[in-house]
Motif scaffolding. Sequence first.
Motif, PDB file in Angstrom:
ATOM      1  N   CYS A  16      24.126  -3.661  -0.969  1.00  0.00           N
ATOM      2  CA  CYS A  16      24.386  -4.202  -2.453  1.00  0.00           C
ATOM      3  C   CYS A  16      24.779  -4.155  -2.771  1.00  0.00           C
ATOM      4  CB  CYS A  16      22.960  -3.990  -3.292  1.00  0.00           C
ATOM      5  SG  CYS A  16      22.962  -4.264  -4.662  1.00  0.00           S
ATOM      6  N   CYS A  64      24.833  -2.680  -6.937  1.00  0.00           N
ATOM      7  CA  CYS A  64      24.109  -0.935  -6.634  1.00  0.00           C
ATOM      8  C   CYS A  64      24.763  -0.086  -6.116  1.00  0.00           C
ATOM      9  CB  CYS A  64      22.694  -0.950  -7.425  1.00  0.00           C
ATOM     10  SG  CYS A  64      22.287  -1.110  -6.075  1.00  0.00           S
ATOM     11  N   CYS A  90      18.982  -7.411  -3.281  1.00  0.00           N
ATOM     12  CA  CYS A  90      18.284  -5.905  -3.285  1.00  0.00           C
ATOM     13  C   CYS A  90      17.263  -6.197  -4.662  1.00  0.00           C
ATOM     14  CB  CYS A  90      19.327  -5.124  -3.914  1.00  0.00           C
ATOM     15  SG  CYS A  90      19.180  -3.519  -4.513  1.00  0.00           S
ATOM     16  N   CYS A 107      17.480  -4.141  -7.258  1.00  0.00           N
ATOM     17  CA  CYS A 107      18.418  -4.791  -8.730  1.00  0.00           C
ATOM     18  C   CYS A 107      18.376  -5.837  -8.809  1.00  0.00           C
ATOM     19  CB  CYS A 107      19.737  -3.668  -8.844  1.00  0.00           C
ATOM     20  SG  CYS A 107      20.868  -4.684  -7.612  1.00  0.00           S
TER      21      CYS A 107
HETATM   22 ZN    ZN Z   1      20.960  -3.464  -6.174  1.00  0.00          ZN
END
Ligand code: ZN
Length: 391
Positions: free
Chosen positions: A10, A13, A26, A28
Amino acid sequence: MNPLLVNLRCSACSAIYPADQLINLCTCGKPLMAMYDLAGVRETLSPDILKERSHSMWRYRELLPARGLHQIISLGEGCTPLLDAKSVANNLGLAKVWVKDEGCNPTGSFKARGLSVAVTMAKLLGAKKLGIPSAGNAGGALAAYAARAGLEANVFMPQDVPIANRIECEAMGANINLVNGLITDCGQIVGERAKSEGWFDVSTLKEPYRIEGKKTMGFELAEQLKWHLPDVIIYPTGGGTGLVGMWKAFYEMQQLGWIGPKLPRMVSVQSTGCCPIVKAFHSNQSSCEPWVEAITIAAGLRVPRAIGDFLMLKILRKSGGAAVSVKDEEMMREIREIGRSEGLLLCPEGGASFAALKQLKNSGFLTQEDEVVVFNTGSGTKYGHLLKDTL
Ligand SMILES: [Zn+2]
Ligand SMILES: *Cc1c(COP(=O)(O)O)cnc(C)c1O
């Protein structure tokens, strides 16, 4: 797949995912990047070995996700000319101006690079139906590569997309959906329909491999300039995939020992009618606010919100670069000027790059000694609808 492809990481993150699956973002919500065993690449590929290889961007296949030649879905993309624009350099008083002419790609734009890799991987990983939002050229490129791969292409475009893009999608058998809105609206529809229809969503930076195709522009620049990068790169930015991709290529080449520590100052060019990156750059923000009422003739720059905005802004700042907006009239003026002086028919986005070149020389960002690469991202032949009024 390429055994030297290790996994996906990612970009925000740093979470890690296996690369042998169809995957979008991802958890996130940010883009995933392909990570390679660069020590392993170093043992198998070198600038000398490249000299023996065919003229296609797949010459860099150790640094691409697929490596088996029978697996690759190709129409001969990449290895576009890097042309010396002597009269432009003379007129502006610059050491060197190169044009990377991406209009020479299959389907007439650099979208071919990204979609060659994305369609290759989607097919390899078992996708049958693909969905894409497009401001124009990405749809045409997907239609072509999906046709070649025997996959279904579902293209969502703004209803006022350049007519040439509709024509190419239709001719190459894609399902076309015209949307009363912009590419971001198309993207939302594709996201929803992908789930219900079983399509794999190949929106740029929402799957990990279009950027891998576009990063080959960075490899090519280095190889064409004998492993010395230019001082400045001027790039018309929509989703920013090429900008982020080239930066990734520079990192990989540094790790491989192919280039030195000095990297180009990266310049993002947008239209005054839609310039979220320029605005965020000048107001010191790390991401963009969505642009309201995006209006420009440069379809590829009519992107009010880009998922990779934070990556672009980081690169522009880290490289000591700039972000510049130009008017649509200036793009059109450059199309005529460069047509007459260099014999190149630019796309409007390419016109924007040349308008930015002038602006940056006048502002003092560019100095006499600078060697500059200007990107023409597509062929001007698709934009007859903009040029015909002066006949
Ligand atoms: Zn991420
Ligand atoms: C898509 C497109 C762009 C923008 O490319 P990004 O890498 O997504 O920023 C520029 N010019 C043309 C002709 C395009 O089709």
